[in-house]
Design a protein around this motif. Structure first.
Motif, PDB file in Angstrom:
ATOM      1  N   ARG A  74      74.778  63.918  40.462  1.00 31.87           N
ATOM      2  CA  ARG A  74      73.462  63.372  40.598  1.00 31.87           C
ATOM      3  C   ARG A  74      72.927  62.805  40.933  1.00 31.87           C
ATOM      4  NH1 ARG A  74      71.944  69.147  41.815  1.00 31.87           N
ATOM      5  NH2 ARG A  74      72.294  70.621  40.261  1.00 31.87           N
TER       6      ARG A  74
ATOM      7  N   ARG B 108      66.560  61.654  44.391  1.00 34.41           N
ATOM      8  CA  ARG B 108      66.191  62.728  45.301  1.00 34.41           C
ATOM      9  C   ARG B 108      66.834  64.649  44.480  1.00 34.41           C
ATOM     10  NH1 ARG B 108      66.719  60.564  50.432  1.00 34.41           N
ATOM     11  NH2 ARG B 108      68.283  61.835  49.982  1.00 34.41           N
ATOM     12  N   ASN B 109      67.312  64.407  43.236  1.00 36.46           N
ATOM     13  CA  ASN B 109      68.102  65.594  42.982  1.00 36.46           C
ATOM     14  C   ASN B 109      69.280  65.737  43.999  1.00 36.46           C
ATOM     15  OD1 ASN B 109      68.356  66.619  40.333  1.00 36.46           O
ATOM     16  ND2 ASN B 109      67.472  68.415  40.882  1.00 36.46           N
TER      17      ASN B 109
END
Length: 173
Positions: free
Chosen positions: A63, A66-67
């Motif tokens: 990840r 901003r994910n």
């Protein structure tokens, strides 16, 4: 990858040379597709090998900001390697092409893809990014890295084929 072979020179001299070459091919029973295939397929193989190296160098799944997802998982990577291939040569509008791409499915089964994710879809998302996957190009850089080498290999193969055909033609006369 599209490769267009263009001839150097112009005018009636070049046209006369091409007419003579076509006459030689016809008289000897040579097929232009065989000659071009002998040049194009090895060049496509060089590109496919470089794409394979790019697949091996993709980062592992993780990840990012901003994910967003980045990289690929082990099963996706294996799906790319298993699905990478070269199409049959096609002739359209005077251009001979082969395509290098992804076929089949990987082993990542989801509700949306119970038979596995389509390799071409995952490759496109990794290459260009999506709303949930960060862009990690691996095909375009591979093609750029070997472009000059593939053109030189095709030229060398075509020069060799032309010389062999000319020798055969001259022996028959």
């Amino acid at each position: 990858m599209r490769t267009r072979i263009t001839a150097a020179g112009s005018g009636s001299t070049w046209s006369a040379q091409m007419d003579l070459f076509m006459e030689m091919l016809l008289e000897l029973g040579e097929k232009p597709t065989d000659i071009l295939g002998n040049a194009i397929y090895p060049a496509a193989g060089l590109v496919a090998d470089e794409i394979r190296r790019g697949i091996h160098n993709l980062p592992s799944l993780h990840r990012e900001a901003r994910n967003l997802i980045a990289g690929v998982g082990r099963r996706q990577r294996q799906g790319f390697l298993d699905g990478l291939g070269i199409s049959k040569m096609e002739h359209q509008k005077g251009v001979y092409n082969v395509k290098i791409g992804f076929a089949g499915y990987n082993d990542v089964r989801t509700a949306k893809f119970p038979n596995g994710q389509p390799n071409v879809l995952v490759a496109r998302c990794v290459e260009s990014g999506s709303s949930v996957i960060n862009k990690t190009p691996f095909v375009r850089p591979a093609v750029r890295r070997v472009r000059e080498q593939t053109v030189k290999e095709m030229e060398k193969s075509l020069d060799h084929s032309f010389a062999e055909i000319q020798k055969k033609y001259e022996r028959r006369r």
